[in-house]
Design an enzyme around this catalytic site. Structure first.
Site, PDB file in Angstrom:
ATOM      1  N   ASP A  13       5.957   1.077   4.276  1.00  0.00           N
ATOM      2  CA  ASP A  13       5.813   1.063   5.739  1.00  0.00           C
ATOM      3  C   ASP A  13       4.363   0.989   6.204  1.00  0.00           C
ATOM      4  O   ASP A  13       3.992   1.534   7.248  1.00  0.00           O
ATOM      5  CB  ASP A  13       6.502   2.298   6.365  1.00  0.00           C
ATOM      6  CG  ASP A  13       7.960   2.392   5.947  1.00  0.00           C
ATOM      7  OD1 ASP A  13       8.589   1.334   5.813  1.00  0.00           O
ATOM      8  OD2 ASP A  13       8.456   3.521   5.760  1.00  0.00           O
ATOM      9  N   LYS A  16       3.403  -4.209   6.071  1.00  0.00           N
ATOM     10  CA  LYS A  16       3.394  -5.433   5.248  1.00  0.00           C
ATOM     11  C   LYS A  16       4.020  -6.603   5.997  1.00  0.00           C
ATOM     12  O   LYS A  16       3.518  -7.720   5.954  1.00  0.00           O
ATOM     13  CB  LYS A  16       4.181  -5.205   3.942  1.00  0.00           C
ATOM     14  CG  LYS A  16       3.605  -4.137   3.053  1.00  0.00           C
ATOM     15  CD  LYS A  16       4.499  -3.865   1.854  1.00  0.00           C
ATOM     16  CE  LYS A  16       5.819  -3.204   2.195  1.00  0.00           C
ATOM     17  NZ  LYS A  16       5.729  -1.842   2.721  1.00  0.00           N
ATOM     18  N   GLY A  40      12.329  -2.292   5.085  1.00  0.00           N
ATOM     19  CA  GLY A  40      12.475  -2.586   6.513  1.00  0.00           C
ATOM     20  C   GLY A  40      11.127  -3.064   6.998  1.00  0.00           C
ATOM     21  O   GLY A  40      10.179  -2.279   7.060  1.00  0.00           O
ATOM     22  N   HIS A  41      11.009  -4.373   7.239  1.00  0.00           N
ATOM     23  CA  HIS A  41       9.735  -4.955   7.639  1.00  0.00           C
ATOM     24  C   HIS A  41       9.832  -5.411   9.092  1.00  0.00           C
ATOM     25  O   HIS A  41      10.676  -6.239   9.431  1.00  0.00           O
ATOM     26  CB  HIS A  41       9.377  -6.140   6.724  1.00  0.00           C
ATOM     27  CG  HIS A  41       9.271  -5.760   5.272  1.00  0.00           C
ATOM     28  ND1 HIS A  41       9.236  -6.661   4.249  1.00  0.00           N
ATOM     29  CD2 HIS A  41       9.178  -4.545   4.680  1.00  0.00           C
ATOM     30  CE1 HIS A  41       9.126  -6.024   3.098  1.00  0.00           C
ATOM     31  NE2 HIS A  41       9.095  -4.733   3.335  1.00  0.00           N
ATOM     32  N   GLN A 222       8.325  -1.951  -0.311  1.00  0.00           N
ATOM     33  CA  GLN A 222       7.932  -0.576  -0.663  1.00  0.00           C
ATOM     34  C   GLN A 222       6.410  -0.485  -0.837  1.00  0.00           C
ATOM     35  O   GLN A 222       5.703  -1.222  -0.179  1.00  0.00           O
ATOM     36  CB  GLN A 222       8.670  -0.097  -1.929  1.00  0.00           C
ATOM     37  CG  GLN A 222      10.149   0.195  -1.730  1.00  0.00           C
ATOM     38  CD  GLN A 222      11.015  -1.036  -1.769  1.00  0.00           C
ATOM     39  OE1 GLN A 222      10.952  -1.808  -2.704  1.00  0.00           O
ATOM     40  NE2 GLN A 222      11.852  -1.233  -0.758  1.00  0.00           N
TER      41      GLN A 222
END
Ligand code: GDP
Ligand code: IMO
Ligand code: MG
Length: 422
Positions: A13, A16, A40-41, A222
């Protein structure tokens, strides 16, 4: 040959998605190499917010080809949802998204097993997306791969064989309901027809593109400290987000890698359990969470917040070969009177130089801090380093000095345009 790798340098988080989206403009192909829908991007542009879990963040640039590599574990349900979400927002995926025929599938029993294990003592605090059990089957050599979808008899036999064991496990160990074999086969045969247009030999696609001189961006999910081998084991994910994972997860040679950029959040966060030396369990931590909207993009859980951790970052830079940094969320620190950097670790009264390998030692780490005055102002609309308040410039320069690595990009809001090159 030119592959640039973008890795998260902390516990995930870091932003990225935003940085990959920005750099995609210059890339021909963006390729995800590990993890699954645990990621989750978040990308924000033109006032719209996109949260991607499996599909590379390059998908938002219409000219960019996207690859989901062999190292990713694919939940077909999550994949289909994401394709629908993008298409409903006017982003076309067909012809631009290519999925490795060697990638492993996440099956419903992986999610059941993940959830069941998490109810036991000593839980990791996983995202519940079936990631650990899917990589476990991959290593055990019982995994089902995308290529298996192409032959229904093979698929049927593999699902039957897997369920024999998984149903016993679910019932005997976890007291859960067994799963029906036929229903699962029908469901996956149906996925096959929907996924089919995207399946290809992505190893060949990527290596051919590299031969033609195309620019490839490898997107990590990650972060380095969640790496299965190098992270804060066992409180890690089940793949290798570090840069080395890009070679195995895409089938590209190490000689093709030209640079590694580390995405670093201006403070630290962690979701789930495990040691976190600079964690702030006080109102400053709460303030960072509120100001930074630090809630998981996948599970909505509260992210734990703390100061920037220089020893952990030095380790991350070393194992990834990070040559430049994209620093995100600098704006969030604008609410603080003073800002701290953890510059060293002390364990049992001794300064430690290497990053501790075991949780017991990491949990005992006492951090040495250096304080810096805050700038107490908004960074709204600031698009150059020279326009940053002097205290913010100083904070960035201190990070560079302590990490001996240049901060090439600075990000000051979730929006695409609020990132500037130094
Ligand atoms: P990722 O998993 O590394 O892609 O990061 P996430 O998307 O899970 O979390 C980063 C969050 O911070 C997202 O909500 C982004 O929109 C947001 N973000 C990214 N860069 C910045 C920034 O410079 N400032 C602020 N305030 N938010 C940012
Ligand atoms: P992005 O790509 C932050 C964490 C989970 C848990 C541990 C293991 O958005 O940075 P898993 O479901 O992978 O078995 O959970 O890893 N985790 C993440 N934390 N960002 C992520 O992805 C994460 N993916 C997994 O919270 O502690
Ligand atoms: Mg995330």
């Amino acid at each position: 040959m030119s592959v640039s790798i973008i890795v998260g340098a902390q516990w995930g988080d870091e932003g990225k998605g935003k940085i990959v989206d920005m750099l995609s403009e210059e890339a021909d192909i963006v390729a995800r190499y590990q993890g699954g829908a645990n990621a989750g991007h978040t990308i924000v542009f033109d006032g719209k917010k996109y949260v991607l879990h499996l599909i590379p963040s390059g998908i938002l640039h219409p000219e960019t080809t996207c690859v989901i590599g062999n190292g990713v574990v694919i939940d077909p349900v999550a994949l289909m949802e994401e394709i629908h979400m993008l298409e409903s927002m006017g982003i076309s995926v067909e012809g631009r998204l290519h999925i490795s025929h060697k990638a492993h599938l996440i099956m419903p029993y992986h999610k059941h097993l993940d959830a069941a294990r998490e109810k036991q003592a000593g839980s990791i605090g996983t995202t519940g997306r079936g990631i650990g059990p899917a990589y476990y089957d991959k290593a055990l050599r019982t995994g089902i791969r995308i290529v298996d979808l192409l032959d229904r008899d093979v698929l049927r036999e593999k699902i039957r064989h897997n369920l024999e064991e998984k149903n016993q496990l679910l019932q005997a160990l976890y007291g859960a309901e067994p799963i029906d074999v036929d229903a699962m086969i029908d469901e996956y045969v149906e996925f096959d027809s929907r996924i089919d247009p995207y399946i290809t030999d992505t190893t060949l696609l990527l290596n051919s593109a590299l031969k033609e001189g195309k620019r490839v961006l490898a997107e990590g999910a990650q972060g380095a400290l969640l790496d299965l081998d190098h992270g804060t084991y066992p409180f890690v994910t089940s793949s290798n987000p570090t840069s080395g994972g890009a070679c195995t997860g895409l089938g590209i040679p190490p000689t093709a890698i030209s640079s590694v950029m580390g995405v670093v959040k201006a403070y630290s966060t962690r979701v789930g359990n495990g040691p976190f030396p600079t964690e702030l369990n006080d109102e400053t931590g709460e303030l960072l969470r509120t100001e930074g909207h630090e809630f998981g993009a996948t599970t909505g859980r509260k992210r734990r917040c703390g100061w920037l951790d220089i020893p952990a970052l030095r380790y991350s830079i070393m194992i990834n070969g990070i040559s430049e940094i994209a620093l995100t969320k600098l704006d969030v620190l604008g609410v603080l009177d003073d800002i701290r950097l953890c510059t060293g670790y002390v364990v049992d009264g001794k300064v430690v130089k290497s990053f501790p390998a075991d949780v017991a030692t990491l949990s005992r780490v006492e951090c040495t801090y250096q304080s810096y005055p805050g700038w107490k102002s908004s960074l709204d609309g600031i698009r150059s380093f020279a326009d940053l308040p002097p205290a913010a410039q100083h904070y960035v320069e201190e990070i560079e000095r302590l990490l001996e690595t240049p901060v090439r990009w600075v990000s000051t809001s979730p929006a695409r345009e609020d990132t500037f090159l130094r």
